[in-house]
Write a protein that holds these residues in place. Structure first.
Motif, PDB file in Angstrom:
ATOM      1  N   UNK A 121      38.692  55.183  44.495  1.00 39.16           N
ATOM      2  CA  UNK A 121      39.898  54.434  44.829  1.00 39.16           C
ATOM      3  C   UNK A 121      39.583  52.951  44.979  1.00 39.16           C
ATOM      4  N   UNK A 122      40.543  52.125  44.551  1.00 37.21           N
ATOM      5  CA  UNK A 122      40.373  50.680  44.611  1.00 37.21           C
ATOM      6  C   UNK A 122      40.636  50.154  46.025  1.00 37.21           C
ATOM      7  N   UNK A 123      39.646  49.488  46.569  1.00 37.68           N
ATOM      8  CA  UNK A 123      39.792  48.818  47.856  1.00 37.68           C
ATOM      9  C   UNK A 123      39.495  47.344  47.605  1.00 37.68           C
ATOM     10  N   UNK A 124      40.549  46.553  47.424  1.00 35.91           N
ATOM     11  CA  UNK A 124      40.376  45.162  47.031  1.00 35.91           C
ATOM     12  C   UNK A 124      39.557  44.363  48.044  1.00 35.91           C
ATOM     13  N   UNK A 125      39.804  44.625  49.319  1.00 37.73           N
ATOM     14  CA  UNK A 125      39.082  43.878  50.354  1.00 37.73           C
ATOM     15  C   UNK A 125      37.594  44.191  50.319  1.00 37.73           C
ATOM     16  N   UNK A 126      37.257  45.468  50.162  1.00 43.33           N
ATOM     17  CA  UNK A 126      35.854  45.861  50.130  1.00 43.33           C
ATOM     18  C   UNK A 126      35.143  45.300  48.903  1.00 43.33           C
ATOM     19  N   UNK A 127      35.808  45.372  47.743  1.00 41.56           N
ATOM     20  CA  UNK A 127      35.223  44.827  46.524  1.00 41.56           C
ATOM     21  C   UNK A 127      35.008  43.325  46.669  1.00 41.56           C
ATOM     22  N   UNK A 128      36.012  42.643  47.229  1.00 37.42           N
ATOM     23  CA  UNK A 128      35.893  41.205  47.427  1.00 37.42           C
ATOM     24  C   UNK A 128      34.763  40.850  48.366  1.00 37.42           C
ATOM     25  N   UNK A 129      34.580  41.677  49.409  1.00 36.46           N
ATOM     26  CA  UNK A 129      33.505  41.435  50.373  1.00 36.46           C
ATOM     27  C   UNK A 129      32.141  41.600  49.723  1.00 36.46           C
ATOM     28  N   UNK A 130      31.995  42.630  48.893  1.00 39.37           N
ATOM     29  CA  UNK A 130      30.713  42.885  48.221  1.00 39.37           C
ATOM     30  C   UNK A 130      30.359  41.751  47.264  1.00 39.37           C
ATOM     31  N   UNK A 131      31.362  41.274  46.527  1.00 41.89           N
ATOM     32  CA  UNK A 131      31.106  40.269  45.492  1.00 41.89           C
ATOM     33  C   UNK A 131      31.236  38.837  46.003  1.00 41.89           C
ATOM     34  N   UNK A 132      31.770  38.679  47.222  1.00 40.55           N
ATOM     35  CA  UNK A 132      31.976  37.330  47.737  1.00 40.55           C
ATOM     36  C   UNK A 132      33.108  36.607  47.042  1.00 40.55           C
ATOM     37  N   UNK A 133      34.143  37.362  46.662  1.00 39.08           N
ATOM     38  CA  UNK A 133      35.300  36.802  45.958  1.00 39.08           C
ATOM     39  C   UNK A 133      36.554  37.105  46.763  1.00 39.08           C
ATOM     40  N   UNK A 134      37.461  36.146  46.806  1.00 38.68           N
ATOM     41  CA  UNK A 134      38.720  36.302  47.530  1.00 38.68           C
ATOM     42  C   UNK A 134      39.480  37.545  47.070  1.00 38.68           C
ATOM     43  N   UNK A 135      40.090  38.257  48.028  1.00 35.76           N
ATOM     44  CA  UNK A 135      40.817  39.491  47.720  1.00 35.76           C
ATOM     45  C   UNK A 135      41.937  39.263  46.710  1.00 35.76           C
ATOM     46  N   UNK A 136      42.654  38.158  46.827  1.00 38.09           N
ATOM     47  CA  UNK A 136      43.739  37.838  45.896  1.00 38.09           C
ATOM     48  C   UNK A 136      43.193  37.626  44.493  1.00 38.09           C
ATOM     49  N   UNK A 137      42.039  36.957  44.413  1.00 41.46           N
ATOM     50  CA  UNK A 137      41.414  36.721  43.112  1.00 41.46           C
ATOM     51  C   UNK A 137      40.952  38.037  42.486  1.00 41.46           C
ATOM     52  N   UNK A 138      40.464  38.950  43.317  1.00 40.49           N
ATOM     53  CA  UNK A 138      40.067  40.267  42.823  1.00 40.49           C
ATOM     54  C   UNK A 138      41.260  40.971  42.179  1.00 40.49           C
ATOM     55  N   UNK A 139      42.411  40.893  42.827  1.00 41.70           N
ATOM     56  CA  UNK A 139      43.613  41.523  42.276  1.00 41.70           C
ATOM     57  C   UNK A 139      43.998  40.887  40.941  1.00 41.70           C
ATOM     58  N   UNK A 140      43.848  39.576  40.840  1.00 42.58           N
ATOM     59  CA  UNK A 140      44.155  38.882  39.588  1.00 42.58           C
ATOM     60  C   UNK A 140      43.182  39.307  38.490  1.00 42.58           C
ATOM     61  N   UNK A 141      41.900  39.379  38.840  1.00 40.04           N
ATOM     62  CA  UNK A 141      40.895  39.812  37.863  1.00 40.04           C
ATOM     63  C   UNK A 141      41.182  41.231  37.373  1.00 40.04           C
ATOM     64  N   UNK A 142      41.529  42.121  38.305  1.00 47.12           N
ATOM     65  CA  UNK A 142      41.790  43.515  37.929  1.00 47.12           C
ATOM     66  C   UNK A 142      43.013  43.627  37.023  1.00 47.12           C
ATOM     67  N   UNK A 143      44.024  42.802  37.289  1.00 44.85           N
ATOM     68  CA  UNK A 143      45.200  42.786  36.424  1.00 44.85           C
ATOM     69  C   UNK A 143      44.819  42.335  35.018  1.00 44.85           C
ATOM     70  N   UNK A 144      43.968  41.334  34.942  1.00 46.93           N
ATOM     71  CA  UNK A 144      43.506  40.854  33.640  1.00 46.93           C
ATOM     72  C   UNK A 144      42.705  41.936  32.918  1.00 46.93           C
ATOM     73  N   UNK A 145      41.805  42.603  33.634  1.00 48.56           N
ATOM     74  CA  UNK A 145      40.996  43.671  33.027  1.00 48.56           C
ATOM     75  C   UNK A 145      41.869  44.806  32.509  1.00 48.56           C
ATOM     76  N   UNK A 146      42.930  45.114  33.255  1.00 46.48           N
ATOM     77  CA  UNK A 146      43.830  46.179  32.829  1.00 46.48           C
ATOM     78  C   UNK A 146      44.627  45.775  31.593  1.00 46.48           C
ATOM     79  N   UNK A 147      45.136  44.559  31.570  1.00 45.40           N
ATOM     80  CA  UNK A 147      45.991  44.130  30.467  1.00 45.40           C
ATOM     81  C   UNK A 147      45.210  43.734  29.222  1.00 45.40           C
ATOM     82  N   UNK A 148      43.898  43.691  29.321  1.00 43.50           N
ATOM     83  CA  UNK A 148      43.066  43.506  28.136  1.00 43.50           C
ATOM     84  C   UNK A 148      42.312  44.796  27.816  1.00 43.50           C
ATOM     85  N   UNK A 149      42.803  45.900  28.383  1.00 40.84           N
ATOM     86  CA  UNK A 149      42.375  47.262  28.022  1.00 40.84           C
ATOM     87  C   UNK A 149      40.966  47.635  28.473  1.00 40.84           C
ATOM     88  N   UNK A 150      40.357  46.853  29.353  1.00 39.55           N
ATOM     89  CA  UNK A 150      38.985  47.166  29.757  1.00 39.55           C
ATOM     90  C   UNK A 150      38.936  48.292  30.788  1.00 39.55           C
TER      91      UNK A 150
END
Length: 393
Positions: free
Chosen positions: A240-269
């Motif tokens: 399951x996707x936990x944006x806050x946890x992923x952001x904490x691990x990578x040192x990236x803002x939670x909002x930015x993580x959501x934007x990145x994931x949207x991009x990954x989804x819409x480019x079929x990755x």
């Protein structure tokens, strides 16, 4: 050339005046499909233009449509007669949709175009070419297509689609299915002769995706962050996707993580799988699960268990059959997949009778009478109450 399943739908649309738009991840075969369609055109007033080439981008980047008309005439296109123009990688020319609209409305021109971003094509095209286009999505090979690429007849395989385990079917195709799971369905990878070549192609797909598609299709310049994110997602496929946890691990803002994931989804990755709910019940988790678009890419990016790889493969196969979700209570009780809101499916590498009993009980608990197990290997004790992954088609 081996024809893909989608080719017939594309061929049917070739005869229609609307723009034929083929979208999908890099290296899934869009250019091959484009050239296949162009070869089916029964006249010579046609042209293929790869927009990765500077001179072709220049032609369609000109602000004056008269200059574009002259450029097409130089290339041999007679606009006073029916013409077909095939444009590869259209997202590289942002103004191309307005150019296409002009020629579509002014001349008898059929456009066939490809692009690597569903976000760009669906949104930008919807605004500029409303009612003038149809979008077709291409994915890596399905298992039947994979079998066809190995020059084997798929009629028998299709005839036993989703039937209970049959030993002779399993023995005939298990080696190919294991190859399919190990290296995925990118055509170049499938056709490569050695494992080293297959691995090299998969590395190229990842690099091209990060360095070309991501940088060209977005304002994200942090390719290192994207690479770290896709590796982390690969290691957690099926989780399951936990944006806050992923952001904490990578040192990236939670909002930015959501934007990145949207991009990954819409480019079929990646593919997101949401939860199955019958009502607003606190027992049911709301978080989405994530899977990678290809099991070869998955294993190139992370060392994961064979069970994770198999579950990812089944998620992709089920996606070809309809809408998939998963069911989970906060107590931990879970059903791996729900297909089309009516069939409960559990994935086990080596299914057993006990698994069938548990699944039946859990399915009944949410009012479902249809259910089945999916297995990867031959079960012990001659248990056959499951569908082998290779004929889940």
């Amino acid at each position: 050339m081996i024809e893909r399943t989608i080719f017939q739908d594309l061929l049917d649309h070739l005869r229609k005046p609307q723009v034929t738009v083929i979208t999908g991840m890099r290296r899934v075969g869009k250019s091959t499909a484009l050239k296949y369609l162009l070869n089916q055109v029964d006249h010579e007033n046609k042209i293929y233009l790869d927009l990765e080439r500077t001179e072709n981008r220049y032609l369609f980047n000109q602000s004056n449509t008269k200059d574009i008309e002259i450029g097409l005439a130089i290339e041999g296109i007679n606009l006073s007669e029916p013409a077909v123009i095939a444009l590869d990688e259209i997202q590289l020319v942002p103004q191309s949709t307005s150019v296409i609209k002009y020629f579509f409305d002014t001349y008898n021109v059929k456009f066939i175009v490809t692009g690597s971003s569903s976000f760009y094509l669906k949104n930008h095209f919807s605004e500029s070419l409303a009612g003038r286009k149809r979008i077709f999505e291409m994915y890596p090979l399905t298992f039947p297509e994979f079998v066809a690429f190995h020059e084997e007849n798929i009629k028998l395989l299709k005839s036993v689609s989703r039937e209970p385990f049959h030993l002779s079917i399993y023995l005939k195709w298990k080696e190919l299915y294991e190859q399919f799971i190990r290296f995925g369905g990118f055509p170049e990878v499938v056709l490569a002769e050695t494992e080293a070549d297959k691995t090299a192609y998969l590395k190229d797909v990842v690099n091209a995706y990060i360095e070309l598609d991501i940088k060209l299709l977005s304002d994200f310049s942090a390719s290192d962050d994207l690479y770290k994110l896709v590796r982390l997602l690969a290691s957690r496929t099926g989780s399951r996707l936990d944006y806050s946890k992923i952001g904490s691990i990578l040192g990236i803002n939670r909002i930015k993580i959501k934007e990145y994931l949207s991009l990954l989804e819409h480019t079929y990755f990646i593919k997101k799988v949401g939860t199955f709910t019958q009502n607003v019940d606190r027992e049911i988790s709301k978080q989405e699960k994530v899977y990678l678009a290809d099991t070869g890419l998955l294993q190139e990016l992370a060392q994961v268990s064979s069970g994770q790889v198999f579950e990812n493969a089944i998620a992709l196969q089920l996606s070809q059959l309809g809408t998939i979700q998963y069911y989970q209570k906060t107590t931990g009780l879970e059903i791996d997949f729900i297909l089309n809101n009516q069939i409960a499916i559990e994935v086990k590498e080596t299914p057993a009778v006990h698994d069938e009993i548990v699944l039946k009980k859990r399915a009944a608990g949410i009012g479902m009478s249809e259910f089945f197990l999916v297995g990867r290997h031959q079960s012990a004790n001659d248990f056959r109450g499951y569908v082998w992954g290779g004929n889940l088609i």
